[in-house]
Design a protein around this motif. Structure first.
Motif, PDB file in Angstrom:
ATOM      1  N   LYS A 103      43.146  39.317  27.551  1.00 44.42           N
ATOM      2  CA  LYS A 103      44.681  39.012  27.780  1.00 44.42           C
ATOM      3  C   LYS A 103      45.058  38.135  28.637  1.00 44.42           C
ATOM      4  O   LYS A 103      46.020  37.917  29.363  1.00 44.42           O
ATOM      5  CB  LYS A 103      45.377  40.427  27.973  1.00 44.42           C
ATOM      6  CG  LYS A 103      45.388  41.417  26.799  1.00 44.42           C
ATOM      7  CD  LYS A 103      46.808  41.665  26.334  1.00 44.42           C
ATOM      8  CE  LYS A 103      46.586  42.433  25.199  1.00 44.42           C
ATOM      9  NZ  LYS A 103      48.068  42.640  24.255  1.00 44.42           N
ATOM     10  N   GLY A 104      44.030  36.953  28.854  1.00 44.54           N
ATOM     11  CA  GLY A 104      44.205  36.056  29.880  1.00 44.54           C
ATOM     12  C   GLY A 104      43.608  36.205  31.097  1.00 44.54           C
ATOM     13  O   GLY A 104      43.965  35.412  32.294  1.00 44.54           O
ATOM     14  N   GLY A 105      43.399  37.734  31.471  1.00 40.17           N
ATOM     15  CA  GLY A 105      43.011  38.000  32.853  1.00 40.17           C
ATOM     16  C   GLY A 105      41.618  37.666  33.166  1.00 40.17           C
ATOM     17  O   GLY A 105      40.869  36.933  32.307  1.00 40.17           O
ATOM     18  N   PRO A 106      41.006  37.892  34.164  1.00 40.63           N
ATOM     19  CA  PRO A 106      41.520  38.673  35.287  1.00 40.63           C
ATOM     20  C   PRO A 106      42.672  37.857  36.233  1.00 40.63           C
ATOM     21  O   PRO A 106      41.999  36.537  36.320  1.00 40.63           O
ATOM     22  CB  PRO A 106      40.596  39.195  36.277  1.00 40.63           C
ATOM     23  CG  PRO A 106      39.416  38.047  35.887  1.00 40.63           C
ATOM     24  CD  PRO A 106      39.580  38.051  34.481  1.00 40.63           C
ATOM     25  N   GLY A 107      43.786  38.130  36.772  1.00 37.87           N
ATOM     26  CA  GLY A 107      44.547  37.091  37.275  1.00 37.87           C
ATOM     27  C   GLY A 107      45.076  35.991  36.710  1.00 37.87           C
ATOM     28  O   GLY A 107      45.322  34.857  37.313  1.00 37.87           O
TER      29      GLY A 107
ATOM     30  N   GLN B 290      45.381  43.786  33.502  1.00 46.32           N
ATOM     31  CA  GLN B 290      46.213  43.021  33.559  1.00 46.32           C
ATOM     32  C   GLN B 290      47.139  43.183  32.109  1.00 46.32           C
ATOM     33  O   GLN B 290      46.841  42.561  31.020  1.00 46.32           O
ATOM     34  CB  GLN B 290      45.868  41.389  33.662  1.00 46.32           C
ATOM     35  CG  GLN B 290      46.912  40.615  33.843  1.00 46.32           C
ATOM     36  CD  GLN B 290      46.446  39.230  33.618  1.00 46.32           C
ATOM     37  OE1 GLN B 290      45.212  39.089  34.020  1.00 46.32           O
ATOM     38  NE2 GLN B 290      47.429  38.358  33.221  1.00 46.32           N
TER      39      GLN B 290
ATOM     40  N   ARG C 210      49.694  39.279  36.710  1.00 40.42           N
ATOM     41  CA  ARG C 210      48.785  38.387  37.071  1.00 40.42           C
ATOM     42  C   ARG C 210      48.366  38.495  38.709  1.00 40.42           C
ATOM     43  O   ARG C 210      47.210  38.356  39.018  1.00 40.42           O
ATOM     44  CB  ARG C 210      49.190  37.020  36.751  1.00 40.42           C
ATOM     45  CG  ARG C 210      48.198  35.998  35.878  1.00 40.42           C
ATOM     46  CD  ARG C 210      48.601  34.830  35.416  1.00 40.42           C
ATOM     47  NE  ARG C 210      50.005  34.729  35.088  1.00 40.42           N
ATOM     48  CZ  ARG C 210      50.640  33.549  35.812  1.00 40.42           C
ATOM     49  NH1 ARG C 210      50.290  33.164  36.832  1.00 40.42           N
ATOM     50  NH2 ARG C 210      52.037  33.584  35.588  1.00 40.42           N
TER      51      ARG C 210
ATOM     52  N   ASN D 229      30.248  44.771  36.364  1.00 44.03           N
ATOM     53  CA  ASN D 229      31.671  44.597  35.747  1.00 44.03           C
ATOM     54  C   ASN D 229      31.871  43.273  35.174  1.00 44.03           C
ATOM     55  O   ASN D 229      32.308  42.376  35.735  1.00 44.03           O
ATOM     56  CB  ASN D 229      32.783  44.733  36.881  1.00 44.03           C
ATOM     57  CG  ASN D 229      33.970  45.189  36.426  1.00 44.03           C
ATOM     58  OD1 ASN D 229      34.320  45.035  35.003  1.00 44.03           O
ATOM     59  ND2 ASN D 229      35.013  45.463  37.265  1.00 44.03           N
TER      60      ASN D 229
ATOM     61  N   LEU E 283      33.874  41.528  33.195  1.00 37.88           N
ATOM     62  CA  LEU E 283      35.250  40.799  33.098  1.00 37.88           C
ATOM     63  C   LEU E 283      35.635  40.703  34.529  1.00 37.88           C
ATOM     64  O   LEU E 283      37.072  40.481  34.585  1.00 37.88           O
ATOM     65  CB  LEU E 283      36.128  41.228  32.199  1.00 37.88           C
ATOM     66  CG  LEU E 283      35.501  41.463  30.778  1.00 37.88           C
ATOM     67  CD1 LEU E 283      36.595  42.028  29.899  1.00 37.88           C
ATOM     68  CD2 LEU E 283      35.071  40.249  30.103  1.00 37.88           C
ATOM     69  N   GLU E 284      35.037  41.009  35.475  1.00 36.52           N
ATOM     70  CA  GLU E 284      35.599  41.076  36.757  1.00 36.52           C
ATOM     71  C   GLU E 284      36.083  39.754  37.422  1.00 36.52           C
ATOM     72  O   GLU E 284      37.340  39.815  38.013  1.00 36.52           O
ATOM     73  CB  GLU E 284      34.599  41.598  37.864  1.00 36.52           C
ATOM     74  CG  GLU E 284      35.238  41.659  39.308  1.00 36.52           C
ATOM     75  CD  GLU E 284      34.042  42.598  40.314  1.00 36.52           C
ATOM     76  OE1 GLU E 284      33.066  42.712  39.746  1.00 36.52           O
ATOM     77  OE2 GLU E 284      34.679  42.696  41.353  1.00 36.52           O
TER      78      GLU E 284
ATOM     79  N   ALA F   9      43.402  34.050  34.688  1.00 32.49           N
ATOM     80  CA  ALA F   9      42.222  32.986  34.759  1.00 32.49           C
ATOM     81  C   ALA F   9      41.834  32.594  33.579  1.00 32.49           C
ATOM     82  O   ALA F   9      41.217  31.574  33.539  1.00 32.49           O
ATOM     83  CB  ALA F   9      40.917  33.478  35.757  1.00 32.49           C
TER      84      ALA F   9
ATOM     85  N   ASN G  85      32.089  46.477  27.823  1.00 37.39           N
ATOM     86  CA  ASN G  85      32.995  47.631  28.428  1.00 37.39           C
ATOM     87  C   ASN G  85      31.956  47.987  29.683  1.00 37.39           C
ATOM     88  O   ASN G  85      30.875  48.538  29.538  1.00 37.39           O
ATOM     89  CB  ASN G  85      33.005  48.679  27.591  1.00 37.39           C
ATOM     90  CG  ASN G  85      34.082  49.777  28.105  1.00 37.39           C
ATOM     91  OD1 ASN G  85      33.718  50.451  29.001  1.00 37.39           O
ATOM     92  ND2 ASN G  85      35.525  49.798  27.811  1.00 37.39           N
ATOM     93  N   TYR G  86      32.719  48.353  30.761  1.00 34.01           N
ATOM     94  CA  TYR G  86      31.974  48.607  31.979  1.00 34.01           C
ATOM     95  C   TYR G  86      31.260  50.018  31.853  1.00 34.01           C
ATOM     96  O   TYR G  86      30.242  50.003  32.220  1.00 34.01           O
ATOM     97  CB  TYR G  86      33.062  48.614  33.141  1.00 34.01           C
ATOM     98  CG  TYR G  86      32.378  49.184  34.506  1.00 34.01           C
ATOM     99  CD1 TYR G  86      31.549  48.538  35.222  1.00 34.01           C
ATOM    100  CD2 TYR G  86      32.577  50.497  34.785  1.00 34.01           C
ATOM    101  CE1 TYR G  86      31.010  49.018  36.340  1.00 34.01           C
ATOM    102  CE2 TYR G  86      32.119  51.023  36.140  1.00 34.01           C
ATOM    103  CZ  TYR G  86      31.304  50.162  36.680  1.00 34.01           C
ATOM    104  OH  TYR G  86      30.750  50.700  37.939  1.00 34.01           O
TER     105      TYR G  86
ATOM    106  N   GLY H 236      37.247  35.541  37.382  1.00 33.36           N
ATOM    107  CA  GLY H 236      37.684  34.718  36.435  1.00 33.36           C
ATOM    108  C   GLY H 236      36.299  33.732  35.776  1.00 33.36           C
ATOM    109  O   GLY H 236      36.294  33.650  34.645  1.00 33.36           O
TER     110      GLY H 236
ATOM    111  N   GLU I 166      34.349  43.471  23.170  1.00 35.52           N
ATOM    112  CA  GLU I 166      35.010  44.283  24.093  1.00 35.52           C
ATOM    113  C   GLU I 166      34.117  45.552  24.341  1.00 35.52           C
ATOM    114  O   GLU I 166      33.972  46.154  25.505  1.00 35.52           O
ATOM    115  CB  GLU I 166      36.293  44.626  23.662  1.00 35.52           C
ATOM    116  CG  GLU I 166      37.348  45.163  24.729  1.00 35.52           C
ATOM    117  CD  GLU I 166      38.453  45.650  24.058  1.00 35.52           C
ATOM    118  OE1 GLU I 166      38.768  45.826  22.758  1.00 35.52           O
ATOM    119  OE2 GLU I 166      39.602  45.882  24.870  1.00 35.52           O
TER     120      GLU I 166
ATOM    121  N   THR J 293      39.909  45.553  35.544  1.00 36.14           N
ATOM    122  CA  THR J 293      39.670  44.839  34.517  1.00 36.14           C
ATOM    123  C   THR J 293      39.991  45.528  33.036  1.00 36.14           C
ATOM    124  O   THR J 293      40.031  44.888  31.983  1.00 36.14           O
ATOM    125  CB  THR J 293      38.059  44.450  34.496  1.00 36.14           C
ATOM    126  OG1 THR J 293      37.249  45.526  34.572  1.00 36.14           O
ATOM    127  CG2 THR J 293      37.817  43.277  35.376  1.00 36.14           C
ATOM    128  N   GLU J 294      39.693  46.884  32.860  1.00 41.54           N
ATOM    129  CA  GLU J 294      39.400  47.501  31.693  1.00 41.54           C
ATOM    130  C   GLU J 294      40.619  48.693  31.373  1.00 41.54           C
ATOM    131  O   GLU J 294      40.861  48.996  30.489  1.00 41.54           O
ATOM    132  CB  GLU J 294      38.182  47.826  31.277  1.00 41.54           C
ATOM    133  CG  GLU J 294      37.147  46.758  31.125  1.00 41.54           C
ATOM    134  CD  GLU J 294      35.805  47.339  31.103  1.00 41.54           C
ATOM    135  OE1 GLU J 294      35.067  46.372  30.345  1.00 41.54           O
ATOM    136  OE2 GLU J 294      35.416  48.471  31.495  1.00 41.54           O
TER     137      GLU J 294
END
Lengths: 293, 427
Positions: A238-242, B195, B395, A149, A151-152, A244, A128-129, A154, A124, B251-252
């Motif tokens: 945490k399962g993100g983004p969205g 999220q 989500r 970015n 983790l931008e 995915a 990190n961005y 999926g 992480e 994202t963060e």
């Protein structure tokens, strides 16, 4: 089969008893209980009620379940072969007589010794961005002009997860393969050298076939691990983004948190079945009966 | 046999020891949190024991909110006598009350010196009441607020913090363009867009500030309303159109990420909870004494809104010491202890009257503004399966912030999925 004395069997049974009891209480009973629970509508704020397959029918129409199933399968199809491939390379290197062999082996194995949640935190910080190491280094050596970015999307989050998982578990594969490699008699290689087999021939005709049982074991462990991946994703995306990168176990966890134990159990049962089928396939492919036991 | 004898004598010894305790009765209190918080509870409990002669045993929980919830759920679902009293996150209360785990407090309140008027009315009405009965009381109130850089606004001749979102955008662009010459990653406005639960708090605030929000009616929720679409469009525009929020917002950015960003001096405005104030004002903080707080802005025809968070205290229905437990609740909600919690832990009291305390205002002057902001608190959907609603909304809203779905698509899909899910739970 070899015949044993009755006394011997008795003593060995006593020695095995603690393991049996532990397995019974911590593996067997919970698995059975999860199976049973999956046939109930068991929601903490409603009355518990037997519904047979209703939870499973609900699964079929639940798009969230299908998405996480898809993610889980793709994740293990991509990450496990990568880990095995890199693991083989690591093993071959580690097996050479190189200076500081012990030290290098420790270094390679280090990621495996770190608890998954902690290594996830580490990644992480790397991804990190605004203050991550990856962006810092890439900016410093001017490969990129502005921070990425990671983790931008999926896809990129998926790649980030695979990298973190491969980094962490390749050493595990390497250590199993290393043990397998050292069990191969050196004489076979001497013989092969005399027969003028080159490196590639030696690798494909001797190393790989004789390493197969170890590879199958590594595959088995890694597949079960990758299918139930939770900690890394829980910490990193945490399962993100969205949604995915929601794995099946993360999806089940979501329902446990809500208090819908029946439905969460049915997801866990699916997870169990996937691991179970995968194990059977590996054991069949590996023809374990003849080669190992 | 010898083993059994030893075991037996051990049991009798522990039994004798527990009987010889100097206290009349004993209650158990389940609480978790940061180490300093748990240590402070130990102190408070000692005071309570001396005052009342009731012994309190603390069942310590980890700091993680989900884990705190889990350990409570396990105890309550198995109808355990312990814990007697516990703290609940505001979003658990619906599930706990629907499960019938919480003791109604009305009959104790009737005989008590504690009056309901001292609490924020909207909080007690919206979350602490179930089927007309009071089942919990607020110990610690939280709500989203706007932090701003006083020094920078002054420098650009801006008299007061923004009232509307349009003002916030204008100020941000103005200051940001100038500041970027020195600090290339300076942004106008940082908020929580990752999220997770915080995203829903941010979304509900902005939606409510446009007279929108999540409506629950006739076993269905309505999310896909024009007000909500407009609110989500604005959140998205902060990142992609006006570019006043950093690209990693979705994202963060969680509470700590935004706090650190703002504290480093890289942002003009920040949406966060009141806890950030003390940290921003620490001696080693680059923004010390350069900041102010204000209510969050609203849409032109909207109203001020701040998402309700915080911790509430309740008594278990299965408790075997309800009277003593109530005494403990009364003690925790007393003026003195509420003030102590505010002074030592920075917890915003559940009681309104403490916000006027002179001594408190001297050390924490921002409390005066907080009281005003807390009069505009809005609760999150008060439903027992709220975690699932939140997760689904997270989500889709996050996907929309990532530009993968338009706001309208995101809210429509989320609404559809949630209403599909709800059918399982609304019987």
């Amino acid at each position: 089969m070899k015949t044993y004395y009755k006394e011997d069997l008795k003593t060995s049974f006593i020695f095995l008893l603690p393991v049996f009891i532990l397995t019974l209480f911590f593996i067997f009973i919970p698995v059975i209980a999860t199976f049973i629970n999956s046939f109930f509508k068991d929601i903490i704020f409603l009355n518990k009620r037997f519904v047979l397959f209703q939870n499973y029918f609900y699964l079929l129409s639940d798009s969230g379940f299908w998405n996480s199933l898809k993610f889980t399968i793709i994740f293990f199809i991509v990450s496990v072969p990568l880990e095995i491939f890199l693991g083989i390379i690591f093993t071959l290197v580690l097996n050479y007589e190189i200076p500081y062999k012990g030290f290098i082996r420790v270094c390679v194995l280090l990621p495996w010794a770190i608890p998954a949640a902690i290594s996830a935190r580490l990644w992480e910080l790397i991804y990190n961005y605004s203050y991550g190491l990856a962006n810092f280094l890439l900016l410093k050596i001017r490969i990129i002009n502005e921070p990425i970015n990671w983790l931008e999307t999926g896809f990129s989050a998926f790649v980030a997860l695979v990298i973190a998982d491969v980094w962490k578990t390749t050493p595990f594969v390497a250590i199993i393969l290393l043990a397998g490699l050292q069990a191969i008699p050196k004489e076979i290689y001497y013989q092969a050298v005399i027969d003028r087999a080159n490196f590639l021939q030696r690798f494909f005709k001797i190393t790989l076939p004789l390493l197969k049982p170890a590879i199958i074991i590594a595959l088995l462990f890694r597949t079960i691990d990758a299918v139930r991946i939770f900690d890394l994703i829980y910490v990193l995306t945490k399962g993100g983004p969205g949604g995915a990168t929601t794995s099946l176990s993360l999806y089940a966890y979501k329902y446990y948190i809500t208090g819908d134990f029946g439905y969460a159990s049915s997801i866990s049962v699916i997870l169990f079945i996937i691991s179970f089928i995968a194990s059977i396939i590996y054991l069949r492919v590996g023809k374990f009966r003849q080669e190992v036991l | 046999m010898k083993f059994l004898k030893i075991l037996f004598s051990l049991f009798s010894i522990t039994f004798l020891i527990s009987c010889s305790s100097k206290y009349k009765s004993k209650i158990t209190f389940m609480v978790g949190g940061a180490p300093n918080e748990v240590a402070f509870w130990d102190k408070i409990i000692k005071e309570f024991e001396e005052q009342t002669g009731i012994e309190v045993e603390i069942l310590k929980q980890p700091a993680d909110t989900d884990q705190r919830r889990q350990s409570l759920v396990i105890a309550l679902a198995s109808k355990a006598e312990d814990p007697d009293v516990f703290l609940m996150d505001v979003i658990w209360i619906a599930q706990f009350s629907r499960s019938n785990w919480l003791e109604p407090l009305n009959k104790y309140l009737k005989m008590s010196s504690l009056s309901l008027d001292i609490f924020f009315k909207n909080v007690v009405n919206e979350v602490d009441t179930y089927k007309g009965k009071i089942i919990a009381l607020p110990v610690y109130i939280d709500g989203g607020i706007l932090y701003y850089r006083k020094d920078l606004l002054k420098k650009f001749g801006i008299q007061q913090p923004p009232q509307t979102w349009n003002e916030l955008i204008n100020y941000s662009l103005k200051v940001q363009n100038f500041m970027r010459k020195k600090i290339p990653n300076f942004y106008g406005f940082v908020w929580q867009g990752a999220q997770y639960e915080g995203l829903i708090c941010n979304f509900l605030e902005i939606a409510s500030s446009n007279n929108g929000g999540v409506v629950f009616n006739n076993r269905k929720i309505i999310l896909d309303s024009p007000q909500n679409i407009k609110a989500l469009e604005l959140l998205r525009a902060f990142i992609h159109h006006y570019k006043i929020s950093p690209p990693n917002t979705f994202t963060e950015m969680k509470e700590e990420e935004t706090r650190i960003y703002f504290q480093k001096g890289y942002a003009l405005f920040e949406r966060n909870w009141p806890y950030a104030w003390i940290l921003h004002q620490k001696d080693d903080s680059p923004v010390k004494n350069k900041i102010g707080i204000a209510p969050l802005p609203h849409f032109k025809n909207g109203k001020i809104a701040s998402t309700l968070g915080g911790w509430h205290i309740g008594i278990s229905r299965y408790s075997d010491h309800k009277e003593e437990s109530w005494k403990f609740v009364e003690f925790i909600l007393s003026y003195n202890i509420q003030k102590k919690l505010a002074l030592n832990l920075g917890w915003n009291p559940g009681r309104k009257d403490v916000y006027e305390d002179k001594e408190l205002l001297r050390t924490l002057p921002h409390f005066k503004k907080l009281k005003h902001i807390f009069n505009n608190l809005i609760p999150r959907p008060n439903l027992p399966y709220y975690p699932l609603i939140s997760e689904t909304m997270q989500r889709y809203i996050n996907a929309s912030l990532a530009n993968k779905l338009t706001p309208q698509e995101a809210l429509k899909l989320a609404e559809k999925e949630i209403n599909f899910m709800i059918k399982r739970y609304e019987e």
